[in-house]
Design a protein around this motif. Sequence first.
Motif, PDB file in Angstrom:
ATOM      1  N   GLN A 138       0.854  -1.182   0.000  1.00 36.26           N
ATOM      2  CA  GLN A 138       0.000   0.000   0.000  1.00 36.26           C
ATOM      3  C   GLN A 138       0.894   1.237   0.000  1.00 36.26           C
ATOM      4  O   GLN A 138       1.571   1.518   0.990  1.00 36.26           O
ATOM      5  N   ILE A 139       0.882   1.957  -1.105  1.00 37.86           N
ATOM      6  CA  ILE A 139       1.738   3.136  -1.249  1.00 37.86           C
ATOM      7  C   ILE A 139       0.910   4.400  -1.409  1.00 37.86           C
ATOM      8  O   ILE A 139       1.250   5.451  -0.872  1.00 37.86           O
ATOM      9  N   GLN A 140      -0.194   4.305  -2.139  1.00 34.55           N
ATOM     10  CA  GLN A 140      -1.042   5.473  -2.366  1.00 34.55           C
ATOM     11  C   GLN A 140      -1.454   6.088  -1.036  1.00 34.55           C
ATOM     12  O   GLN A 140      -1.841   5.393  -0.108  1.00 34.55           O
ATOM     13  N   GLY A 141      -1.352   7.400  -0.964  1.00 33.64           N
ATOM     14  CA  GLY A 141      -1.762   8.123   0.231  1.00 33.64           C
ATOM     15  C   GLY A 141      -0.687   8.215   1.298  1.00 33.64           C
ATOM     16  O   GLY A 141      -0.835   8.967   2.250  1.00 33.64           O
ATOM     17  N   ASP A 142       0.392   7.450   1.172  1.00 33.57           N
ATOM     18  CA  ASP A 142       1.477   7.548   2.142  1.00 33.57           C
ATOM     19  C   ASP A 142       2.377   8.712   1.738  1.00 33.57           C
ATOM     20  O   ASP A 142       2.771   8.808   0.576  1.00 33.57           O
ATOM     21  N   PRO A 143       2.718   9.602   2.657  1.00 34.27           N
ATOM     22  CA  PRO A 143       3.552  10.754   2.291  1.00 34.27           C
ATOM     23  C   PRO A 143       4.943  10.379   1.792  1.00 34.27           C
ATOM     24  O   PRO A 143       5.584  11.172   1.102  1.00 34.27           O
ATOM     25  N   LEU A 144       5.395   9.179   2.103  1.00 33.54           N
ATOM     26  CA  LEU A 144       6.726   8.750   1.660  1.00 33.54           C
ATOM     27  C   LEU A 144       6.693   7.928   0.375  1.00 33.54           C
ATOM     28  O   LEU A 144       7.737   7.614  -0.180  1.00 33.54           O
ATOM     29  N   TRP A 145       5.517   7.548  -0.091  1.00 34.16           N
ATOM     30  CA  TRP A 145       5.358   6.699  -1.266  1.00 34.16           C
ATOM     31  C   TRP A 145       6.252   5.477  -1.143  1.00 34.16           C
ATOM     32  O   TRP A 145       6.337   4.875  -0.096  1.00 34.16           O
ATOM     33  N   SER A 146       6.954   5.130  -2.233  1.00 35.07           N
ATOM     34  CA  SER A 146       7.782   3.924  -2.227  1.00 35.07           C
ATOM     35  C   SER A 146       8.980   4.042  -1.296  1.00 35.07           C
ATOM     36  O   SER A 146       9.545   3.030  -0.895  1.00 35.07           O
ATOM     37  N   ALA A 147       9.346   5.257  -0.905  1.00 35.41           N
ATOM     38  CA  ALA A 147      10.465   5.431   0.021  1.00 35.41           C
ATOM     39  C   ALA A 147      10.184   4.750   1.356  1.00 35.41           C
ATOM     40  O   ALA A 147      11.112   4.313   2.032  1.00 35.41           O
ATOM     41  N   LYS A 148       8.918   4.634   1.746  1.00 35.97           N
ATOM     42  CA  LYS A 148       8.584   3.951   3.000  1.00 35.97           C
ATOM     43  C   LYS A 148       8.987   2.479   2.938  1.00 35.97           C
ATOM     44  O   LYS A 148       9.400   1.898   3.941  1.00 35.97           O
TER      45      LYS A 148
END
Length: 107
Positions: free
Chosen positions: A22-32
């Motif tokens: 789950q990447i959408q909506g995360d402020p870090l995107w794929s960096a998380k």
Amino acid sequence: MDENPVILDGGLATELEAAGFQIQGDPLWSAKILHTNPQAVKEAHCRFLRCGADVITTATYQASVEGFIQHLGLTSEQANQLLMSGVQLAKEAVQDFKGDGVHPGEH
């Protein structure tokens, strides 16, 4: 000048989402994912290389020391190390790809 096109990766975040992250909506995107599952980032790089990509990215599009501190609670030193891990994972994927002896079009 070489007129052959250069093949870039198809979008790291899209590839990670296709793998179930789950990447959408995360402020870090794929960096998380560098923090939560770095192996998944490396595996995505490897898939792009096996499919013929000439260029891969480092999963650091939304990465910053400040963002890692704010959103992951890391120290400045940890955030710097995580940022550099994106580069290291890409390098490892290339080394693994060069060492596996199997390249696109070969079976």
